[in-house]
Design a protein around this motif. Structure first.
Motif, PDB file in Angstrom:
ATOM      1  N   UNK A 511       0.817  -1.218   0.000  1.00  0.00           N
ATOM      2  CA  UNK A 511       0.000   0.000   0.000  1.00  0.00           C
ATOM      3  C   UNK A 511       0.844   1.259   0.000  1.00  0.00           C
ATOM      4  N   UNK A 512       0.364   2.275  -0.736  1.00  0.00           N
ATOM      5  CA  UNK A 512       1.035   3.568  -0.803  1.00  0.00           C
ATOM      6  C   UNK A 512      -0.046   4.615  -0.597  1.00  0.00           C
ATOM      7  N   UNK A 513       0.137   5.470   0.407  1.00  0.00           N
ATOM      8  CA  UNK A 513      -0.874   6.496   0.686  1.00  0.00           C
ATOM      9  C   UNK A 513      -0.503   7.772  -0.049  1.00  0.00           C
ATOM     10  N   UNK A 514      -1.467   8.293  -0.814  1.00  0.00           N
ATOM     11  CA  UNK A 514      -1.222   9.505  -1.610  1.00  0.00           C
ATOM     12  C   UNK A 514      -2.321  10.533  -1.361  1.00  0.00           C
ATOM     13  N   UNK A 515      -2.056  11.771  -1.768  1.00  0.00           N
ATOM     14  CA  UNK A 515      -3.090  12.815  -1.766  1.00  0.00           C
ATOM     15  C   UNK A 515      -3.183  13.358  -3.177  1.00  0.00           C
ATOM     16  N   UNK A 516      -4.370  13.217  -3.790  1.00  0.00           N
ATOM     17  CA  UNK A 516      -4.564  13.711  -5.155  1.00  0.00           C
ATOM     18  C   UNK A 516      -5.257  15.070  -5.103  1.00  0.00           C
ATOM     19  N   UNK A 517      -4.696  16.092  -5.766  1.00  0.00           N
ATOM     20  CA  UNK A 517      -5.356  17.402  -5.777  1.00  0.00           C
ATOM     21  C   UNK A 517      -6.717  17.296  -6.472  1.00  0.00           C
ATOM     22  N   UNK A 518      -7.778  17.634  -5.748  1.00  0.00           N
ATOM     23  CA  UNK A 518      -9.129  17.505  -6.324  1.00  0.00           C
ATOM     24  C   UNK A 518      -9.270  18.330  -7.594  1.00  0.00           C
ATOM     25  N   UNK A 519      -8.657  19.516  -7.597  1.00  0.00           N
ATOM     26  CA  UNK A 519      -8.784  20.391  -8.770  1.00  0.00           C
ATOM     27  C   UNK A 519      -8.172  19.738 -10.012  1.00  0.00           C
ATOM     28  N   UNK A 520      -7.235  18.844  -9.834  1.00  0.00           N
ATOM     29  CA  UNK A 520      -6.612  18.165 -10.975  1.00  0.00           C
ATOM     30  C   UNK A 520      -7.482  17.063 -11.548  1.00  0.00           C
ATOM     31  N   UNK A 521      -8.542  16.709 -10.831  1.00  0.00           N
ATOM     32  CA  UNK A 521      -9.404  15.614 -11.294  1.00  0.00           C
ATOM     33  C   UNK A 521     -10.651  16.127 -12.003  1.00  0.00           C
ATOM     34  N   UNK A 522     -10.859  17.454 -11.903  1.00  0.00           N
ATOM     35  CA  UNK A 522     -12.142  18.006 -12.359  1.00  0.00           C
ATOM     36  C   UNK A 522     -12.131  18.445 -13.827  1.00  0.00           C
ATOM     37  N   UNK A 523     -13.229  18.097 -14.525  1.00  0.00           N
ATOM     38  CA  UNK A 523     -13.416  18.545 -15.915  1.00  0.00           C
ATOM     39  C   UNK A 523     -14.829  19.124 -16.056  1.00  0.00           C
ATOM     40  N   UNK A 524     -15.256  19.404 -17.277  1.00  0.00           N
ATOM     41  CA  UNK A 524     -16.614  19.911 -17.510  1.00  0.00           C
ATOM     42  C   UNK A 524     -17.507  18.832 -18.095  1.00  0.00           C
ATOM     43  N   UNK A 525     -18.767  18.799 -17.713  1.00  0.00           N
ATOM     44  CA  UNK A 525     -19.717  17.800 -18.236  1.00  0.00           C
ATOM     45  C   UNK A 525     -21.081  18.461 -18.364  1.00  0.00           C
ATOM     46  N   UNK A 526     -21.894  17.975 -19.306  1.00  0.00           N
ATOM     47  CA  UNK A 526     -23.231  18.554 -19.459  1.00  0.00           C
ATOM     48  C   UNK A 526     -24.162  17.985 -18.392  1.00  0.00           C
ATOM     49  N   UNK A 527     -24.710  18.854 -17.572  1.00  0.00           N
ATOM     50  CA  UNK A 527     -25.691  18.434 -16.571  1.00  0.00           C
ATOM     51  C   UNK A 527     -26.939  19.291 -16.750  1.00  0.00           C
ATOM     52  N   UNK A 528     -28.085  18.650 -16.782  1.00  0.00           N
ATOM     53  CA  UNK A 528     -29.341  19.375 -17.028  1.00  0.00           C
ATOM     54  C   UNK A 528     -29.169  20.299 -18.222  1.00  0.00           C
ATOM     55  N   UNK A 529     -28.417  19.840 -19.207  1.00  0.00           N
ATOM     56  CA  UNK A 529     -28.219  20.619 -20.418  1.00  0.00           C
ATOM     57  C   UNK A 529     -27.180  21.733 -20.317  1.00  0.00           C
ATOM     58  N   UNK A 530     -26.573  21.941 -19.126  1.00  0.00           N
ATOM     59  CA  UNK A 530     -25.571  23.013 -18.980  1.00  0.00           C
ATOM     60  C   UNK A 530     -24.220  22.434 -18.559  1.00  0.00           C
ATOM     61  N   UNK A 531     -23.097  23.052 -18.990  1.00  0.00           N
ATOM     62  CA  UNK A 531     -21.793  22.525 -18.567  1.00  0.00           C
ATOM     63  C   UNK A 531     -21.570  22.767 -17.074  1.00  0.00           C
TER      64      UNK A 531
END
Ligand code: FBP
Length: 606
Positions: A511-531
């Motif tokens: 096991x290796x414990x890491x911290x992933x920056x949340x902002x690095x995981x985020x992209x844009x997606x269409x939700x309820x017709x809006x990004x």
């Protein structure tokens, strides 16, 4: 007679097993938990770690936009992945107050995250539980979690100790309420145990608190049985996936054996997992059913509803010709969203429902709603909608979750398929020469084969496996994984880090414990017709080793009964330490038989 004397004793013994004191629960609490070595001090006791930067930077395809949405977070963390390292000083951090909540659907192992947090915070810091999810945070429903309570929940399943909900924190008033809860409870840390949406929420809260000048670490923990929150080597899987897929595998394994014993039923099993078919793929690798549909493949190959029906019917007739009149078909929960024409329909519906939300809500009957919606759809979609059974149409129109998504778990896809497949089989039986005549179908059938097809009697059973897999007792793997996730998250708060997801990786190497920056995981997606900002869902990749192994074997599994039954989740014995097969294949581990997440420790709470 003696039983007159023993009965009251036995009666009271049974009463003693109430409230998490079943014989099983008593035993399971005593089990040691493997702890990654980085969390063990020289005396072998648990201690928080420090974190150092690695060379790895996470960058989503929309990283320029996310840098604008999360300027303070990205300014500080530069999207660099951190690794847990032994602490530099022996000096202990004390007096910190950390609150934790569950968000979204339950997943086995949640209680061990709390246990890990409690263990790493120790007696000089305070762990607070937030009741009933994000809503509880807004309402300020917090209480201190004691050692006694932690002892009762360690290694048990479910989220029932705190409860959960699906409130999305998005309005300025809600953010203000979060701030008030943080200030009122003097929180130094807020831990959000959730899926992609909840971790995205975590990123927004981290940025907001930073902007407000409030020092409070916001840390996410990857939870969801769906397996769609995964980041390659950095995060092989979220917690809960292993337990849910093993429970489903046991049940599907039983069904394959019932099918081959009763020799008359085709079992159609819909498996939970929302959008991704990860659970279905894992269950297929575990049980080897006659058919397992993988939504991602359906989309990739542009298969229509008819194509899918034909594919299953081909397997049914093929098996009939081999003298097999039974089988098991696995159907992923999210299938309908991946069938191109259904997907278009759902997207069109999403737009119409978002645009006319209030108007549609006001219309009293389903018929009124249909009359309003139909003219606003494309002709193809309107036609498809009209061809669907009424219950399914109703689901598509009426049932949306907090995020505006179709509640795919409620759509009875397995029944829709059964309907269409029965109809198709009846057609084939009536006119076999049309399907198997010279130059007609896949092959030309002999008169004898035609007779066999005519005598095909299709008896079906439908099942939906979902809720029964989310709160089972965590498997040894999930129990160990979650405890170490708790240790990682607690260490991050004590180290003053914010806007990260605590993860554990390398399940085959301690096991290796890491911290992933949340902002690095985020992209844009269409939700309820809006990004909208979201963490990208990890789906089944057709190029992945796990899918390839499945695809190479499925024809064999379709032609003969080669099923295997993995049995109940084994907490003891030679099969108890398995990692999901699909995860082991995709991570390139040498085997899936034994996870290694450190040294076993009897956990005590002081
Ligand atoms: P999360 O991603 O929130 O963990 O959801 C898991 C899940 O079980 C999905 O597989 C399923 O589609 C959904 O929750 C069901 O939602 P609900 O609990 O609201 O019925």
């Amino acid at each position: 007679m003696s039983h007159h004397h023993t009965a009251p004793k036995l009666a009271s013994r049974i009463a003693e097993t109430s409230a998490r004191h079943s014989l099983f629960e008593e035993e399971i609490r005593k089990l040691p938990v493997p702890v990654c070595s980085v969390f063990l001090g020289e005396t072998g006791s648990i201690r928080p770690t420090a974190f150092t930067e690695t060379d790895a930077v996470l960058q989503s395809k929309d990283h320029e936009r996310t840098a604008e949405v999360f300027p303070l977070t990205v300014g500080k963390n530069r999207n660099v992945v951190l690794v847990a390292t032994p602490p530099q000083t022996a000096e202990k951090v004390t007096g910190k107050r950390v609150a934790v909540l569950f968000s979204g659907g339950p997943a086995a192992g949640g209680h061990n995250v709390l246990a890990g947090l409690k263990a790493v915070l120790g007696k000089h810091n305070t762990l607070l539980g937030i009741k009933k999810g994000p809503k509880g945070l807004l309402n300020g429903d917090l209480f201190e979690i004691t050692c006694r309570q932690t002892e009762t929940i360690v290694n048990t399943g479910g989220f029932d100790f705190l409860g959960t909900d699906r409130t999305k924190i998005k309005t300025p008033e809600q953010f203000e309420k979060v701030k008030q809860a943080v200030l009122k409870n003097k929180l130094d840390g807020l831990i959000i145990i959730g899926g992609d949406d909840s971790n995205t929420n975590g990123a927004f809260i981290a940025e907001y608190l930073e902007r407000e000048g409030i020092k409070c670490s916001v840390i996410g923990i990857p939870k969801t049985i769906d397996g769609d929150l995964a980041v390659g080597k950095y995060l092989p899987i979220s917690f809960g996936f292993d337990t849910a897929s093993k429970i489903f595998s046991e049940l599907v394994g039983n069904l394959t054996q019932d099918a081959a014993s009763a020799v008359k039923y085709w079992h159609f099993v819909k498996l939970m997992g929302r959008t991704a078919s990860k659970i279905t793929l894992e269950v297929a690798l575990q049980t080897k059913p006659a058919v397992a549909l993988i939504s991602e493949e359906v989309a990739e190959k542009n298969m229509s509803l008819d194509d899918i029906v034909n594919y299953v019917v081909d397997t049914i007739t093929d098996r009939r010709l081999r003298g097999i009149n039974h089988g098991v078909v696995l159907v992923p929960e999210g299938l309908v969203e991946f069938i191109p024409e259904m997907r278009t329909l759902i997207q069109e519906l999403n737009k119409v429902l978002a645009e006319y939300e209030a108007d549609i809500k006001d219309l009293p009957t389903l018929k009124n709603k249909q009359d309003f919606i139909y003219p606003r759809l494309s002709p193809q979609s309107a036609q498809l909608m009209a061809s669907l059974p009424e219950e399914i149409e109703e689901m598509l129109i009426l049932d949306r979750d907090e995020h505006g998504n179709v509640k795919v778990s409620q759509i009875e896809t397995e029944k829709l398929l059964i309907d269409k497949i029965r109809y198709r089989v009846s057609e084939i039986k009536r006119h076999p020469e049309k399907f198997f005549g010279k130059g007609q179908g896949k092959f030309e059938a002999t008169p004898e084969q035609i007779e066999k097809i005519k005598s095909l009697s299709l008896s079906t059973q439908s099942h939906f496996l979902g809720y029964e897999g989310r709160c089972g007792k965590p498997t040894p793997f999930d129990a160990a994984f979650t405890f170490n996730l708790g240790l990682t998250a607690g260490s991050l708060v004590l180290a003053g880090k914010t806007g990260y997801m605590a993860v554990v990786t390398d399940f085959d190497r301690g096991g290796r414990a890491l911290a992933l920056p949340l902002s690095g995981l985020i992209t844009g997606e269409l939700r309820k017709g809006k990004p909208e900002e979201v963490i990208e869902k990890s789906l089944v990749e057709l190029s992945s080793p796990s899918f390839k192994v499945f695809a190479e074997n499925r024809e064999k599994w379709a032609h003969e009964d080669l099923f295997s039954s993995p049995g109940p989740i084994q907490h003891w014995g030679p099969t108890s330490k398995q990692i999901p097969i699909s995860v082991a294949l995709d991570q390139g581990y040498a085997d899936y038989k034994n996870f290694k997440l450190g040294e076993e420790r009897k956990i005590e709470f002081e």
